[in-house]
Design a protein around this motif. Structure first.
Motif, PDB file in Angstrom:
ATOM      1  N   VAL A 135       0.839  -1.199   0.000  1.00  0.00           N
ATOM      2  CA  VAL A 135       0.000   0.000   0.000  1.00  0.00           C
ATOM      3  C   VAL A 135       0.874   1.249   0.000  1.00  0.00           C
ATOM      4  N   ASN A 136       0.541   2.144  -0.873  1.00  0.00           N
ATOM      5  CA  ASN A 136       1.269   3.406  -0.982  1.00  0.00           C
ATOM      6  C   ASN A 136       0.390   4.499  -0.406  1.00  0.00           C
ATOM      7  N   ASN A 193      -4.614   8.216  -4.096  1.00  0.00           N
ATOM      8  CA  ASN A 193      -4.091   7.406  -2.995  1.00  0.00           C
ATOM      9  C   ASN A 193      -5.160   7.141  -1.943  1.00  0.00           C
ATOM     10  N   THR A 248      -7.604   4.648  -3.291  1.00  0.00           N
ATOM     11  CA  THR A 248      -7.037   3.298  -3.251  1.00  0.00           C
ATOM     12  C   THR A 248      -7.035   2.738  -1.833  1.00  0.00           C
ATOM     13  N   GLN A 267      -0.686   1.260  -7.905  1.00  0.00           N
ATOM     14  CA  GLN A 267      -1.303   0.550  -6.783  1.00  0.00           C
ATOM     15  C   GLN A 267      -2.752   0.179  -7.065  1.00  0.00           C
ATOM     16  N   TYR A 314      -2.694  -2.809  -9.426  1.00  0.00           N
ATOM     17  CA  TYR A 314      -2.330  -4.004  -8.663  1.00  0.00           C
ATOM     18  C   TYR A 314      -3.544  -4.529  -7.890  1.00  0.00           C
ATOM     19  N   ASN A 315      -4.219  -3.623  -7.180  1.00  0.00           N
ATOM     20  CA  ASN A 315      -5.341  -4.024  -6.334  1.00  0.00           C
ATOM     21  C   ASN A 315      -6.540  -4.514  -7.134  1.00  0.00           C
TER      22      ASN A 315
END
Length: 198
Positions: A27-28, A102, A105, A136, A139-140
């Motif tokens: 996680v970013n 962010n 996400t 991210q 990816y998720n």
């Protein structure tokens, strides 16, 4: 059970475990600027989190338009596994800045954690619309489709896009491994409805 079925089950379990670990580990999260009033930097121990949460709650009670305080509060709830509170804090942050990829996400990850996969996907897709290069969220999206919704073909799409954007990045080998597993599962017929001998 035949060897192919056992292999399918083992891969599915490994991908599920790996996906869950990675969603949390990669996680970013956006951290607030150091100038955020009243929120101590650092962290780590549960006592620090409790204090940080209490201070952030006090800040947002007095200044409900403090974006950084809402983000920090969401992050601290996230880190202390308080999913619903994190979802709510991130929601307040998104009311103030609906374009923060962010925060979208991170809230999506919390939606996933409580089993609201449709909301998680909606957040990740919105992050992608706002920033098509946001790794991210790509990816998720793959993780939710692979691990939670058991739709590996959709996971393949997102992870291939991830590797197009970041072919040599720090997570690229991990994504390649997951991508190959997803491709294999997407091509393997589902064992549902088959009978097996003991």
């Amino acid at each position: 059970m035949n060897k192919e079925t056992v292999l399918y089950v083992v891969i599915a379990l490994l991908v599920g475990i790996l996906g869950t670990v990675l969603v949390v580990g990669v996680v970013n999260k956006q951290k607030p600027a150091p100038a955020t009033a009243g929120i101590p930097a650092g962290g780590g121990s549960p006592v620090d989190y409790q204090q940080r949460i209490a201070e952030a709650e006090k800040i947002v009670a007095g200044d409900p338009k403090n974006l950084q305080a809402w983000i920090q509060l969401g992050n601290d709830y996230f880190d202390t596994d308080q999913a619903q509170k994190a979802i709510n804090a991130y929601g307040k942050a998104l009311e103030l800045d609906p374009t923060n990829v962010n925060v979208l996400t991170d809230q999506g990850i919390m939606f996933k954690r409580v089993g609201w996969f449709d909301k998680a996907i909606a957040n990740f897709e919105k992050a992608q619309q706002l920033d098509p290069k946001h790794l991210q969220s790509l990816y998720n999206l793959g993780v939710v489709y692979m691990s939670d919704l058991k739709q590996p073909a959709k996971a393949v799409k997102y992870w291939e896009r991830y590797l197009e954007l970041d072919p040599m990045g720090p997570n690229s080998q991990q994504i390649r491994t997951m991508l190959e597993e997803a491709k294999g599962m997407a091509q393997t017929p589902s064992p549902q409805g088959q009978l097996f001998k003991k």
